[in-house]
Design an enzyme around this catalytic site. Sequence first.
Site: not given
Ligand code: PA5
Length: 419
Positions: A295, A408, A274
């Site tokens: 493996h 989303k 990310e």
């Molecule tokens: O790193 C991030 O920001 C994301 O992975 C969020 O943690 C994830 O999408 C969950 O978001 P939220 O805490 O708003 O539910």
Amino acid sequence: MIKTDFSGVDGFSIFPQFENAESACRTVTDPGGIYAEYNGWADLPDTISENLLTEITNTAKEINSQSKVVVILGAGGSYLGAKAAIDFLYSPNYNLIRKNTPIIFFAGDNLSAEYLQQIMHFVISKDFSVLAISKSGRTLETSVAFRTFQSLLKAKYGTGAAARTYIITDRNRGAFRKYADENGCTSFEVPENIGGRYSVLTPVGLLPMAISGIDIREVVAGASDERKNGHDRAVQYAAYRQALYSVGKKMEFLCAFEHNCRCFGEWWRQLFAESEGKNGQGIFPVFCDYTSDMHSIGQYIQEGERSMFETFLCFEEGRAHLLVPECDIDDGYDRLAGIDFNIMNRAVADGIADAHISGQVPVIQLTLPCISPRSLGALFYFFELSCGISAHMAGVNPFDQPGVEAYKKNFFPFLEKLI
Ligand code: PA5
């Protein structure tokens, strides 16, 4: 505390990346700099208050005294660090081996009806609590799981449901904050300037850890050691990553030799994917559980496309000691009788590194003394810092995730076609 060994990447120059990495390190950790709105994680190990740590441990005690099972709801950064910690410090078998702490289920990160229903069937006959974690309070998977478990709590406990509902979310905004305030649920904040995947040392990670009995002060102390003493190794690691990427090593395989590290690998994968996967570029993070995965993908690593490097995660001391027994099975392994599994694991790691380096897969080695809360805290911090440095060096914002939203946006239009 973390020993780094870069001999397996000897042939690769980190000039000019090293200087860039040093300046990137200052930039990503500067509390008044361009990332000020995101980098609260950088000094967190030394700014987290004793009061907050006490509040977290007291809340964990309260939950544990009232419940045999805790369902923790969260997605991505809102659960991976906590699950990584529990698996790392107990094992993926936490629910089987725990003593005096509740059974813990993680949910709210997927839309599998079967998975959720199995947990619902299990908890309904037990005393249970729900811990819902979402910074935004609008993550689809977490929100629908929260609705589901709220209904179950209300069906079982009526007006007592709120006392069994714990929420970690933004201080002021979002549906979870509103729900916590309106219903008087115990709640904690996700600091404004810390994003999900960097939030493991906030209540997001620390409350679940405390529920499982982990000494959270030790985890924070390990992170603090790394913050004070680990900048050089994070800079060097980030510089090597970018140097390797610049010569076509497009994938990094984090390879751990303890099964307990599997979920840590998921946390690490999210952190780097990310943070770096933007603008049509970025090192693709892959986790390998060795020797298990030797493996399955060992063949590819040895002889497939030469586009990866490996980062080994090793421990000097195993926590368990087990010797291979004498036996009358004629399997050709008599020589191993009396040998500790940890020694075999070390030998195999050395052998894999040697074979992969000869096969043009560069290997970086990270070694910790042992599996402990301190080591874990150090690892969390080391990777957060090096990830921030590395992503900034690649020219992207290490702390946003604009691409995660794309699926989303499609959700409701595609849902409309089905209902
Ligand atoms: O790193 C991030 O920001 C994301 O992975 C969020 O943690 C994830 O999408 C969950 O978001 P939220 O805490 O708003 O539910």
